[in-house]
Write a protein that holds these residues in place. Structure first.
Motif, PDB file in Angstrom:
ATOM      1  N   VAL A 366     -65.019 -17.775   3.450  1.00 37.67           N
ATOM      2  CA  VAL A 366     -65.789 -16.739   2.778  1.00 37.67           C
ATOM      3  C   VAL A 366     -65.859 -16.978   1.277  1.00 37.67           C
ATOM      4  CG1 VAL A 366     -63.808 -15.187   2.458  1.00 37.67           C
ATOM      5  CG2 VAL A 366     -66.111 -14.234   2.646  1.00 37.67           C
ATOM      6  N   ALA A 367     -64.838 -17.643   0.716  1.00 35.94           N
ATOM      7  CA  ALA A 367     -64.844 -17.912  -0.723  1.00 35.94           C
ATOM      8  C   ALA A 367     -65.936 -18.892  -1.126  1.00 35.94           C
ATOM      9  CB  ALA A 367     -63.482 -18.438  -1.162  1.00 35.94           C
ATOM     10  N   ASP A 368     -66.484 -19.641  -0.161  1.00 33.65           N
ATOM     11  CA  ASP A 368     -67.564 -20.578  -0.482  1.00 33.65           C
ATOM     12  C   ASP A 368     -68.811 -19.849  -0.945  1.00 33.65           C
ATOM     13  OD1 ASP A 368     -65.827 -22.519   0.311  1.00 33.65           O
ATOM     14  OD2 ASP A 368     -66.785 -22.916   2.251  1.00 33.65           O
ATOM     15  N   PHE A 369     -68.900 -18.575  -0.684  1.00 32.88           N
ATOM     16  CA  PHE A 369     -70.087 -17.803  -1.045  1.00 32.88           C
ATOM     17  C   PHE A 369     -69.811 -16.846  -2.205  1.00 32.88           C
ATOM     18  CE2 PHE A 369     -70.247 -18.997   3.390  1.00 32.88           C
ATOM     19  CZ  PHE A 369     -71.486 -19.620   3.461  1.00 32.88           C
ATOM     20  N   MET A 370     -68.752 -17.145  -2.984  1.00 34.71           N
ATOM     21  CA  MET A 370     -68.398 -16.316  -4.129  1.00 34.71           C
ATOM     22  C   MET A 370     -68.461 -17.141  -5.397  1.00 34.71           C
ATOM     23  SD  MET A 370     -65.079 -14.259  -2.637  1.00 34.71           S
ATOM     24  CE  MET A 370     -65.164 -13.244  -1.165  1.00 34.71           C
ATOM     25  N   ASP A 371     -68.602 -16.437  -6.532  1.00 35.49           N
ATOM     26  CA  ASP A 371     -68.501 -17.139  -7.807  1.00 35.49           C
ATOM     27  C   ASP A 371     -67.036 -17.559  -8.013  1.00 35.49           C
ATOM     28  OD1 ASP A 371     -67.438 -14.554  -8.354  1.00 35.49           O
ATOM     29  OD2 ASP A 371     -67.807 -14.885 -10.478  1.00 35.49           O
ATOM     30  N   ALA A 375     -63.851 -16.103  -5.967  1.00 38.48           N
ATOM     31  CA  ALA A 375     -63.245 -16.976  -4.957  1.00 38.48           C
ATOM     32  C   ALA A 375     -61.749 -17.124  -5.194  1.00 38.48           C
ATOM     33  CB  ALA A 375     -63.930 -18.338  -4.978  1.00 38.48           C
ATOM     34  N   ARG A 376     -61.365 -17.323  -6.448  1.00 33.24           N
ATOM     35  CA  ARG A 376     -59.933 -17.442  -6.763  1.00 33.24           C
ATOM     36  C   ARG A 376     -59.207 -16.127  -6.459  1.00 33.24           C
ATOM     37  NH1 ARG A 376     -60.805 -19.572 -11.039  1.00 33.24           N
ATOM     38  NH2 ARG A 376     -60.874 -17.754 -12.428  1.00 33.24           N
ATOM     39  N   LYS A 377     -59.835 -15.028  -6.777  1.00 39.52           N
ATOM     40  CA  LYS A 377     -59.249 -13.718  -6.505  1.00 39.52           C
ATOM     41  C   LYS A 377     -59.089 -13.492  -5.001  1.00 39.52           C
ATOM     42  CE  LYS A 377     -60.431  -8.815  -7.259  1.00 39.52           C
ATOM     43  NZ  LYS A 377     -61.469  -7.923  -7.851  1.00 39.52           N
TER      44      LYS A 377
END
Length: 615
Positions: A366-371, A375-377
């Protein structure tokens, strides 16, 4: 209507009922004739009677008001089957009983058959899930118990008395034969009759005549004939084809095979291929026929249980499919991730909002679709904490759309665990707040300075109006401070406008850090700041605050983070005006504070002055 048969044309309901009654009466007559033909119909013998289940199902599918007509048709059908068999039988049978005697005896026998049909129909009518009878294991057990064993057991004594009345044999033997024959016949015919009645006849016929089902039917009869002529204990082998068919074919085809196997065993018994062992007791033959009954039951119950399992699996598959469709079509942004953070399911609105296809996201983290910050958060904080706590609420994320733009969302999720309390997957609900944040930002910057984040002139005017109105009603003192930095232009000229902006930010931070929590600092523009001092006791308290402000501003300020950043030291000129001493209107107080600030500049800068009136 009374029976679920699709008809073409404009046939009237009454005409359709009459036609339906005649059809089932004919089937009942055929089953009665078949029972007599495959069984030993001579007096005192066991007749595997398969007509009554058909009559019971015919009654069951009609309204009670139509039962008399149906019973009349069934009476004629069963009596005609006996008479037809007697006239068609050979001289050997007619030596035992003449056709006229058979007709007379059938006249006594048929009413008992009708009573059994009615009793079976009444008992079956209590099963509310009749539409699925023969297709559910629990219901099928009730069908066999109520419609096979109980009616035969209750009416066997009466049937035995009828046969005794015809001077054919002993009552206890005839009653037991009645019970055995009718129980086996009902077990053989009732499941198939119910299945055909609750389906379209064409559908049932198509299921029976499928190539695989037809081959299995013929194989079941062939194995029955072979086992009875070749093996000393054939009943165990006779069970195998029907059991195999129960696992591989349809329910209707298995019931048809069960009926054929029962008819085949009756014929084999009649012609002496299967013989009861010698016995001296009047009930000895009953043990033999229990073997016949036991041959029919395993395949029957296995077929019902297999069909029930198939239906349960199909219901589960349909339920999962509906749940997936509901999840996908839900008008909300949803996604589910597994314990490793990989997306396992998303809703259509989630895909449409971000511009992706389902195949593009399933299986990816899911982090692949975050800034990067979100993503780090998510990886380091949110997902581990949510897995541990079972949920997370109102998490701010920024998701990346396919076109590269950002989407602000607020996420809340719960986690599902297995029996070992290991995380399986989450269900997250996301709210798109991009437009809301844009409007909030627009509203914020309409009332706040873009550089320092301090309230601007618009918010200053609103707060001053509120304070003036409040203190006019409740009395008290507050003050306005008008601050202008000394020689700010020289910082811009010597170090550039970026350095000047850094200086303004630092001054804003120092002012906020020095003022009290109830006080307010605003930036009007350039290097001009206005402060509102709420609820001061008088000039003495205000002088203390002003001195702190002058000291905070005058401290050296490092502009930047480079290897050799410039260090500047500026001061400020502060003018003060008190409410209500120097004015009771917002603009009046601002004007008088501004005049006091210029007086401080004329007095040498780096100082504060109170408003002194027109002079």
């Amino acid at each position: 209507m009374v029976f679920e048969v699709q008809q073409t044309g404009a046939m009237r309901p009454r005409a359709r009922s009459v036609r339906w009654m005649l059809l089932w009466a004919g089937v009942c007559a055929a089953m009665g004739l078949l029972s007599l033909m495959v069984s030993d119909a001579r007096p005192g013998q066991v007749i595997i009677w398969m007509a009554n289940p058909v009559g019971a199902v015919a009654l069951l599918r009609l309204q009670r008001s139509q039962w008399p007509a149906m019973l009349a048709a069934l009476l004629v059908a069963v009596w005609a089957a006996h008479v037809a068999y007697a006239w068609g039988a050979g001289p050997e049978f007619q030596a035992w009983i003449s056709p006229m005697t058979m007709a007379w005896r059938a006249g006594l026998d048929v009413p008992v058959h009708l009573l059994e049909m009615m009793l079976s129909a009444v008992m079956l009518d209590r099963i509310r899930a009749l539409e699925h009878a023969g297709e559910r294991a629990a219901v099928q057990g009730m069908v066999l118990l109520r419609a096979a064993l109980l009616p035969a057991a209750l009416l066997a004594p009466l049937g035995g008395m009828v046969w005794v009345g015809a001077a054919i044999g002993d009552w206890q033997v005839l009653s037991l034969n009645w019970f055995i024959g009718h129980t086996i016949g009902t077990v053989a015919a009732l499941p198939l009759a119910l299945s055909v009645a609750t389906k379209r006849p064409r559908v049932a016929l198509a299921q029976v005549t499928e190539p695989l089902a037809l081959a299995m039917l013929l194989g079941s009869v062939a194995v029955t004939l072979w086992a009875s002529t070749s093996l000393p204990k054939p009943f165990v082998i006779m069970v195998a084809p029907v059991v195999w068919m129960a696992m591989r074919s349809t329910l209707v085809a298995t019931f048809a095979a069960n009926l054929l196997v029962a008819a085949s065993m009756a014929a084999l018994i009649r012609y002496g291929v299967l013989l009861p062992p010698p016995t001296s007791s009047w009930w000895g033959d009953a043990l033999f026929y229990l073997s016949v009954l036991a041959t029919l039951l395993p395949g029957l119950f296995l077929a019902v249980m297999s069909e029930g399992q198939r239906q349960a699996l199909q219901v589960l598959a349909d339920s999962e499919s509906r749940a997936r469709d509901l999840y996908f079509q839900t008008p909300a942004m949803l996604h589910s991730i597994d314990a490793q953070g990989r997306i396992v399911q998303v809703s259509k609105l989630w895909l449409d909002t971000l511009g992706y296809a389902e195949a593009d996201v399933l299986g990816r983290h899911v982090a692949d679709f975050m800034d990067p910050a979100s993503a780090r958060k998510a990886r380091e904080v949110v997902i581990p904490a949510a897995v541990r706590d079972g949920r997370c609420d109102n998490i701010d994320y920024q998701l990346c759309r396919r076109d590269g733009t950002l989407c602000d969302v607020i996420l809340s999720a719960i986690w599902e665990y297995d029996e070992a309390h290991q995380p399986v997957r989450s269900l997250a609900v996301l709210q798109d707040v991009t437009e809301k944040k844009r409007l909030e930002a627009r509203s914020h910057f309409a009332e706040h300075d873009a550089l320092t984040g301090l309230p601007n002139r618009v918010l200053l005017q609103d707060r001053l109006k509120m304070l003036c109105a409040h203190y006019s009603r409740h009395k008290g003192v507050f003050a306005i401070g008008f601050l202008d930095l000394d020689h700010f232009k020289e910082v811009n000229d010597n170090h550039g406008h970026d350095a000047g902006d850094l200086l303004l930010k630092e001054v804003a931070r120092r002012l906020q850090g020095t003022l009290r929590a109830a006080d307010t600092v605003c930036r009007l523009g350039g290097d001009e700041f206005v402060m509102i001092f709420s609820a001061v006791e008088g000039r003495t308290e205000l002088q203390v605050l002003a001195t702190k402000l002058m000291s905070a501003i005058a401290a050296p300020c490092v502009l930047g983070e480079g290897p050799d950043p410039p260090v500047v030291q500026v001061s400020g000129s502060l003018g003060l005006a008190l409410f209500p001493e120097h004015g009771s209107e917002p603009q009046t107080l601002l004007t008088h504070a501004d005049q006091a600030m210029y007086a401080a500049k004329r007095g040498g800068r780096n100082r504060y002055e109170f408003y002194r009136g027109a002079a």
